[in-house]
Design a protein around this motif. Structure first.
Motif: not given
Length: 365
Positions: A212-217, A234-235, A343-350
């Protein structure tokens, strides 16, 4: 007239027109070669099937679809937990450490509180001695000062008593260090936190080795979800409650540090090295942390969010990710690949800070 310059410009113009003509004709030529027409490029509207139509629907928004029964089976296996205000996160104006939700954290917090009381007692004792000396041995009360320079009893006391106090503090301190580095049991669930510049990846090698890849919202999305800004992601890393976890850390580029204060957990993530500690979470909740090693320009954009779920809900989340649960393979239970990932395998936040593919090895060097 500059004839060489004129013909050079005319040559460039003709070359440009020729290139444009080739670009215009090439698609038609390709269609003719395949026996297709331009209308064949416009796909007919497909029949709406529940699985494909709801493939990317967030489970939290699934109730908003026109046909609730159209949500494919298993999409409600996991719904992101709403955080509890003041639990697992910093509190504005707080002056103490965060409340602890792990056995090691509870022990450490108890030691912390105990040491504060020890410091208060010593400070009050020293203050009382100073007041006594000022009053008892002032010039008005002692016109003829004492010439005593040594007192064996007092010297023994002020040497032995502090040593005993330090010994008393050392015993629980060493115990705390030992607790923080206990070897996880063989049946502990292994989860790996991978630090990238500048985001986190969470791998589950015991559950099918998905990541799971996790990025800040951003601020707006965090507030919409009711989560603290610069801590919401996001994740999240999803973990089970009450189960020993072998939490491993490593990094793909520079040194990072995986730190969650409310779980009393901090472990460096070093490239080329695998560090690990045992973590057990006492109760369900959302627990926030941050990278605690200065790792570059966007160091402040690497928050950590751990969502602790009961074991059965954690297993459901793993299955929804396409992972496996220990013991289910022998029983013939397999993950359903048709289920939508929760949960998305990549960040949903482009545009998320640090979003992007993990660094790859440069084969040219």
């Amino acid at each position: 007239m500059n004839f060489p310059g004129f013909f050079k410009g005319l040559n460039r113009t003709m070359a440009g027109l020729a290139m444009a003509g080739m670009l215009a004709v090439a698609p038609q030529a390709a269609l003719a070669q395949e026996g297709l027409t331009q209308d064949d490029l416009v796909a007919p509207a497909p029949e709406q099937t529940p699985a494909s139509a709801l493939e990317g629907v967030d489970p939290a928004e699934a109730a908003d679809v026109a046909d609730p029964e159209a949500v494919s089976a298993g999409s409600d296996a996991y719904t992101p937990m709403a955080p509890t205000e003041g639990k697992g996160m910093p509190i504005p104006g707080a002056w103490d450490v965060q409340s602890q939700f792990s056995p090691t954290g509870e022990y450490a917090n108890g030691l912390h509180v105990g040491l504060i009381w020890v410091m208060i007692a010593i400070s009050l004792f020293v203050l009382a001695l100073m007041v006594y000396v000022v009053v008892r041995f002032r010039k008005g009360a002692n016109p003829v000062p004492s010439k005593t320079s040594h007192n064996t009893t007092i010297e023994v006391i002020w040497t032995v008593v502090p040593a005993l106090i330090l010994l008393g503090i050392a015993i629980p301190s060493i115990t705390l260090i030992a607790k923080q580095y206990e070897t996880p049991p063989k049946d502990a669930i292994t989860v790996k936190a991978i630090g990238y510049q500048w985001y986190w990846g969470y791998a589950y090698p015991d559950n099918g080795d998905f990541e799971i890849v996790s990025n800040m919202l951003d601020d707006a999305e965090a507030r919409e979800r009711g989560e603290p800004y610069q801590l919401a992601v996001d994740n999240r890393m999803v973990l089970p409650v009450g189960v020993p976890i072998r939490l491993q850390t490593t990094a793909a580029d520079v040194i990072h540090s995986f730190a969650v204060p409310s779980l009393w957990f901090k472990l460096d993530a070093v490239p080329g090295r695998l560090n690990e500690k045992m973590l057990t979470i006492n109760e369900p909740g959302v627990y926030y942390g941050q990278c605690s090693e200065l790792c570059g320009a966007r160091h402040g954009y690497m928050p950590i969010a751990i969502e602790a779920l009961p074991l059965d809900q954690f297993n459901a989340w793993v299955r929804a990710q396409g992972g496996t649960v220990a013991g289910e393979e022998e029983a013939g239970i397999e993950a359903d690949p048709s289920l939508p990932a929760v949960q998305e395998p990549e960040s949903a936040e482009p545009s998320a800070p640090g979003a992007g593919a993990p660094p790859v090895e440069d084969v040219t060097t």
